[in-house]
Design a protein around this motif. Structure first.
Motif, PDB file in Angstrom:
ATOM      1  N   LEU A  20      41.557  40.506  45.562  1.00  0.00           N
ATOM      2  CA  LEU A  20      43.010  40.345  45.559  1.00  0.00           C
ATOM      3  C   LEU A  20      43.460  39.296  44.544  1.00  0.00           C
ATOM      4  O   LEU A  20      44.462  39.477  43.846  1.00  0.00           O
ATOM      5  CB  LEU A  20      43.500  39.970  46.959  1.00  0.00           C
ATOM      6  N   TYR A  21      42.713  38.210  44.436  1.00  0.00           N
ATOM      7  CA  TYR A  21      43.024  37.179  43.444  1.00  0.00           C
ATOM      8  C   TYR A  21      42.884  37.730  42.027  1.00  0.00           C
ATOM      9  O   TYR A  21      43.736  37.498  41.174  1.00  0.00           O
ATOM     10  CB  TYR A  21      42.093  35.979  43.644  1.00  0.00           C
ATOM     11  N   TYR A  22      41.802  38.466  41.795  1.00  0.00           N
ATOM     12  CA  TYR A  22      41.561  39.058  40.478  1.00  0.00           C
ATOM     13  C   TYR A  22      42.689  39.999  40.086  1.00  0.00           C
ATOM     14  O   TYR A  22      43.218  39.931  38.974  1.00  0.00           O
ATOM     15  CB  TYR A  22      40.223  39.795  40.484  1.00  0.00           C
ATOM     16  N   LYS A  23      43.082  40.890  40.989  1.00  0.00           N
ATOM     17  CA  LYS A  23      44.130  41.863  40.681  1.00  0.00           C
ATOM     18  C   LYS A  23      45.476  41.187  40.419  1.00  0.00           C
ATOM     19  O   LYS A  23      46.191  41.546  39.492  1.00  0.00           O
ATOM     20  CB  LYS A  23      44.284  42.877  41.823  1.00  0.00           C
ATOM     21  N   SER A  24      45.804  40.210  41.236  1.00  0.00           N
ATOM     22  CA  SER A  24      47.106  39.571  41.071  1.00  0.00           C
ATOM     23  C   SER A  24      47.152  38.660  39.843  1.00  0.00           C
ATOM     24  O   SER A  24      48.132  38.644  39.111  1.00  0.00           O
ATOM     25  CB  SER A  24      47.475  38.784  42.328  1.00  0.00           C
ATOM     26  N   MET A  25      46.096  37.906  39.603  1.00  0.00           N
ATOM     27  CA  MET A  25      46.123  36.953  38.501  1.00  0.00           C
ATOM     28  C   MET A  25      45.882  37.600  37.143  1.00  0.00           C
ATOM     29  O   MET A  25      46.384  37.112  36.128  1.00  0.00           O
ATOM     30  CB  MET A  25      45.088  35.847  38.735  1.00  0.00           C
ATOM     31  N   LYS A  26      45.132  38.685  37.085  1.00  0.00           N
ATOM     32  CA  LYS A  26      44.883  39.320  35.796  1.00  0.00           C
ATOM     33  C   LYS A  26      46.182  39.870  35.212  1.00  0.00           C
ATOM     34  O   LYS A  26      46.442  39.713  34.025  1.00  0.00           O
ATOM     35  CB  LYS A  26      43.845  40.434  35.930  1.00  0.00           C
ATOM     36  N   GLY A  27      47.005  40.483  36.048  1.00  0.00           N
ATOM     37  CA  GLY A  27      48.297  40.967  35.581  1.00  0.00           C
ATOM     38  C   GLY A  27      49.208  39.828  35.154  1.00  0.00           C
ATOM     39  O   GLY A  27      49.897  39.913  34.135  1.00  0.00           O
ATOM     40  N   ASN A  43      37.700  31.154  28.252  1.00  0.00           N
ATOM     41  CA  ASN A  43      38.792  31.461  29.166  1.00  0.00           C
ATOM     42  C   ASN A  43      38.326  32.338  30.319  1.00  0.00           C
ATOM     43  O   ASN A  43      38.812  32.201  31.443  1.00  0.00           O
ATOM     44  CB  ASN A  43      39.935  32.143  28.423  1.00  0.00           C
ATOM     45  N   LYS A  44      37.382  33.231  30.051  1.00  0.00           N
ATOM     46  CA  LYS A  44      36.820  34.057  31.128  1.00  0.00           C
ATOM     47  C   LYS A  44      36.104  33.192  32.154  1.00  0.00           C
ATOM     48  O   LYS A  44      36.226  33.408  33.355  1.00  0.00           O
ATOM     49  CB  LYS A  44      35.839  35.080  30.566  1.00  0.00           C
ATOM     50  N   GLN A  49      35.847  30.890  37.417  1.00  0.00           N
ATOM     51  CA  GLN A  49      35.621  29.661  38.165  1.00  0.00           C
ATOM     52  C   GLN A  49      36.764  29.431  39.144  1.00  0.00           C
ATOM     53  O   GLN A  49      36.530  29.091  40.309  1.00  0.00           O
ATOM     54  CB  GLN A  49      35.502  28.484  37.205  1.00  0.00           C
ATOM     55  N   SER A  50      37.982  29.636  38.698  1.00  0.00           N
ATOM     56  CA  SER A  50      39.120  29.480  39.598  1.00  0.00           C
ATOM     57  C   SER A  50      39.116  30.567  40.667  1.00  0.00           C
ATOM     58  O   SER A  50      39.476  30.316  41.824  1.00  0.00           O
ATOM     59  CB  SER A  50      40.436  29.502  38.818  1.00  0.00           C
ATOM     60  N   SER A  51      38.674  31.761  40.316  1.00  0.00           N
ATOM     61  CA  SER A  51      38.592  32.848  41.286  1.00  0.00           C
ATOM     62  C   SER A  51      37.591  32.525  42.396  1.00  0.00           C
ATOM     63  O   SER A  51      37.868  32.747  43.578  1.00  0.00           O
ATOM     64  CB  SER A  51      38.203  34.138  40.578  1.00  0.00           C
ATOM     65  N   ILE A  52      36.447  32.001  42.023  1.00  0.00           N
ATOM     66  CA  ILE A  52      35.434  31.645  43.015  1.00  0.00           C
ATOM     67  C   ILE A  52      35.916  30.488  43.878  1.00  0.00           C
ATOM     68  O   ILE A  52      35.706  30.488  45.103  1.00  0.00           O
ATOM     69  CB  ILE A  52      34.096  31.321  42.324  1.00  0.00           C
ATOM     70  N   PHE A  53      36.592  29.513  43.296  1.00  0.00           N
ATOM     71  CA  PHE A  53      37.115  28.394  44.073  1.00  0.00           C
ATOM     72  C   PHE A  53      38.146  28.861  45.092  1.00  0.00           C
ATOM     73  O   PHE A  53      38.089  28.480  46.271  1.00  0.00           O
ATOM     74  CB  PHE A  53      37.728  27.343  43.143  1.00  0.00           C
ATOM     75  N   VAL A  54      39.093  29.690  44.667  1.00  0.00           N
ATOM     76  CA  VAL A  54      40.129  30.184  45.577  1.00  0.00           C
ATOM     77  C   VAL A  54      39.516  31.049  46.673  1.00  0.00           C
ATOM     78  O   VAL A  54      39.892  30.945  47.848  1.00  0.00           O
ATOM     79  CB  VAL A  54      41.213  30.958  44.791  1.00  0.00           C
TER      80      VAL A  54
END
Length: 74
Positions: A20-27, A43-44, A49-54
């Protein structure tokens, strides 16, 4: 056998939050920073890293709430 279901639940919650984080933040990143931003390796790494933290924080919160409401017992 009970502990394996807790581990499976934790992994499933982690993957769902991460997806869910990936889908929302990538857009959001594509709109605000442009398509080239995620093509840079540094940047990737920052994005994942932020995705794993969240996902870790969200999973810990979800497991705490499930433990508090006596859905999970361990």
């Amino acid at each position: 056998m009970n502990k394996i279901w807790i581990i499976i639940t934790v992994i499933a919650i982690f993957l769902i939050i991460n997806f869910l984080y990936y889908k929302s933040m990538k857009g959001f990143i594509r709109e605000s920073l442009g398509k080239k931003w995620l093509s840079v390796w540094g940047n990737k790494v920052y994005f994942w890293q932020s995705s794993i933290f969240v996902s870790t924080a969200g999973t810990a919160l979800a497991i705490y709430i499930l433990k508090w409401s006596n859905v999970l017992t361990f």
